[in-house]
Design an enzyme around this catalytic site. Structure first.
Site, PDB file in Angstrom:
ATOM      1  N   SER A 112      39.760 -38.224 158.379  1.00  0.00           N
ATOM      2  CA  SER A 112      41.000 -38.416 157.644  1.00  0.00           C
ATOM      3  C   SER A 112      42.168 -37.671 158.288  1.00  0.00           C
ATOM      4  O   SER A 112      42.517 -37.926 159.430  1.00  0.00           O
ATOM      5  CB  SER A 112      40.785 -37.993 156.188  1.00  0.00           C
ATOM      6  OG  SER A 112      41.882 -38.329 155.379  1.00  0.00           O
ATOM      7  N   ASP A 249      47.891 -41.356 156.929  1.00  0.00           N
ATOM      8  CA  ASP A 249      47.087 -40.295 157.521  1.00  0.00           C
ATOM      9  C   ASP A 249      46.127 -40.917 158.527  1.00  0.00           C
ATOM     10  O   ASP A 249      46.194 -42.115 158.810  1.00  0.00           O
ATOM     11  CB  ASP A 249      46.347 -39.494 156.449  1.00  0.00           C
ATOM     12  CG  ASP A 249      45.338 -40.331 155.661  1.00  0.00           C
ATOM     13  OD1 ASP A 249      45.496 -41.566 155.628  1.00  0.00           O
ATOM     14  OD2 ASP A 249      44.411 -39.752 155.079  1.00  0.00           O
ATOM     15  N   ASP A 251      43.053 -41.910 158.699  1.00  0.00           N
ATOM     16  CA  ASP A 251      42.229 -43.090 158.386  1.00  0.00           C
ATOM     17  C   ASP A 251      42.942 -44.055 157.455  1.00  0.00           C
ATOM     18  O   ASP A 251      42.354 -45.032 156.995  1.00  0.00           O
ATOM     19  CB  ASP A 251      40.874 -42.677 157.806  1.00  0.00           C
ATOM     20  CG  ASP A 251      40.970 -42.082 156.416  1.00  0.00           C
ATOM     21  OD1 ASP A 251      42.046 -41.548 156.061  1.00  0.00           O
ATOM     22  OD2 ASP A 251      39.965 -42.115 155.676  1.00  0.00           O
ATOM     23  N   ASP A 253      43.921 -44.088 154.377  1.00  0.00           N
ATOM     24  CA  ASP A 253      43.561 -44.350 152.985  1.00  0.00           C
ATOM     25  C   ASP A 253      44.625 -43.816 152.033  1.00  0.00           C
ATOM     26  O   ASP A 253      44.469 -43.888 150.818  1.00  0.00           O
ATOM     27  CB  ASP A 253      42.175 -43.795 152.637  1.00  0.00           C
ATOM     28  CG  ASP A 253      42.084 -42.277 152.724  1.00  0.00           C
ATOM     29  OD1 ASP A 253      43.032 -41.633 153.235  1.00  0.00           O
ATOM     30  OD2 ASP A 253      41.051 -41.725 152.283  1.00  0.00           O
TER      31      ASP A 253
END
Length: 454
Positions: A112, A249, A251, A253
């Site tokens: 992340s 960010d 990843d 999400d």
């Protein structure tokens, strides 16, 4: 040994904490728990048969993701699971494709917003949801167990499915009505997993797009860019005269936004804009939004004034999701920009969130800063008191100090004392009508924590 799974999968420094051996063992155990690979092998199934388990595997652009992906694929295929290798894609894309492709499980390799040396692995159930604690515990319990290894035609087959990225982009675009024609957007992709799909989706929606943080080299993910480093995005938005800036960010999400003035629009404000829009359209289930205890009091007051209920949960998107599913709610999230829109996704999705936010800007015909002004952020001070016994967060002396601070604040603020879930630390958060009062009370309470929680 402590619990291997944390609040969002298994994370650590790749190659040291998160080794290829551990990841392969985790994938084998996950195959047995989620894919029922042992039962498949015992039945003598063949590749492509209806009962053969299938997994989709995605990753972010970290260099370590290359060898960790190989370990995941090896563990799954050696367990009799067919693997669709998705390549570099956001976490929510993997969650969506787990369902869209009829897979029995999904795997995402990412840490992340963490720096490049870190990495992580998270699993998705059939249907695209993150694992509950009980399933994570079962996977841990089955690590290293003896098992009957499939051979010959019973081993899993692996194929690349990189073209499935377009299926995800088409899906998120299908969830919004209208176009973004004429809207100028600067997109910060954090040198991460959304560096291709996010600009493509926004361009297809009609926006004029400029990108930063869209040249990953495997080592620069989140380095001075992305939702945890907004300075550069603010500068570019203002210097280019753009309408909006969007930051994902690593990843993707979650996302945060920047108004044309350079003002940061956080997750609470994004949720407020979306909640108001959905409420006006009669699409906000139960006229309720789910947020965590860390959401700004200004968000809750704005929702109250709009006739929208707020349900509070512990910090963490998994707790937000649990409350949403339990109550049949379709909007929730965190101040960090992790927003869940369960009508369209099973997990937080930065690209989905940003498309709906930008659509609200176009539909209302007003700048984002004006839309976000529906809530007034109260000054918030957070102090992390380290090196203390977090188990003492509820001692009488601290409770008395908190009660005194709350009496002083009245209805104009609030206090939250929260022990860290992973470190010897207690978090002190104070919101007040003024920054001076918030800082004064937070420092006073932090001193009490240092005195009584050692």
């Amino acid at each position: 040994m402590g619990r291997l799974f944390g609040t969002d999968g298994v994370r650590g420094v790749a190659g040291r904490d998160l080794t290829a051996e551990l990841v392969m063992d985790l994938s084998v155990a996950a195959a047995h728990v989620l894919g029922d690979a042992g039962a498949f092998h015992a039945s003598g199934g063949r590749p492509g048969s209806p009962d053969r388990p299938i997994a989709v595997v995605g990753r972010d652009p970290r260099a370590s993701g290359e060898f960790l992906e190989a370990a995941v694929v090896a563990g799954l295929a050696s367990s009799g699971v067919d693997v669709l290798r998705l390549g570099v894609l956001p976490t929510p894309a993997v969650a969506y494709l787990t369902t869209a492709l009829g897979a029995d499980m999904g795997v995402m390799i990412s840490a992340s917003h963490n720096p490049a040396p870190d990495n992580g692995i998270k699993f998705f159930l059939k249907g695209g949801y993150k694992l509950p604690d009980a399933v994570e515990d079962e996977i841990e319990q089955r690590l290293g167990e003896k098992w009957d290894r499939p051979v010959g035609s019973a081993v899993g087959r692996v194929r690349d499915a990189y073209g499935e990225a377009d299926r995800y982009v088409s899906h998120v675009l299908s969830t919004v009505t209208g176009r973004l024609d004429g809207l100028s957007v600067v997109v910060d992709c954090a040198h991460g997993a959304a560096h291709i799909v996010a600009p493509e989706a926004l361009l297809r929606a009609g926006a004029k797009v400029e990108t930063i943080g869209a040249r990953p080299d495997g080592l620069n993910i989140n380095a001075g860019v992305g939702s945890t480093h907004l300075d550069k995005l603010q500068q570019v938005v203002v210097s280019r005269g753009a309408d909006v800036g969007i930051a994902y960010d690593g990843d993707a999400d979650r996302c945060l936004a920047v108004a044309h003035t350079g003002e940061v629009i956080d997750g609470d404000q994004i949720m407020a804009v979306l909640a108001m829009a959905m409420h006006a359209e009669g699409k906000l289930a139960g006229d309720t939004v789910v947020a965590t205890v860390m959401s700004n009091l200004g968000f809750k007051l704005a929702m109250q004034n709009a006739g929208i209920n707020v349900i509070e949960t512990a910090v963490g998107d998994r707790y937000v999701l649990e409350a949403m599913k339990a109550g049949g709610h379709n909007l929730g999230g965190e101040q960090s920009g992790h927003v869940l829109m369960l009508d369209h996704a099973t997990t937080g999705d930065g690209l989905l969130t940003s498309l709906h936010l930008l659509s609200a800007v176009v539909r209302e015909g007003r700048p984002l800063a004006e839309l976000a002004s529906v809530m007034t952020r109260l000054p918030q001070v957070l102090i992390n008191v380290k090196g203390v016994d977090r188990a003492k967060a509820s001692v009488p002396e601290l409770a008395a100090a908190v009660a005194g601070a709350e009496e002083e604040l009245g209805e104009t603020g609030r206090v939250l004392i929260r022990p860290s879930g992973t470190e010897p630390m207690i978090r002190v958060m104070v919101e007040a009508a003024s920054a001076e009062q918030a800082e004064q009370l937070a420092n006073r309470l932090a001193d009490v924590v240092r005195e009584v929680c050692l």
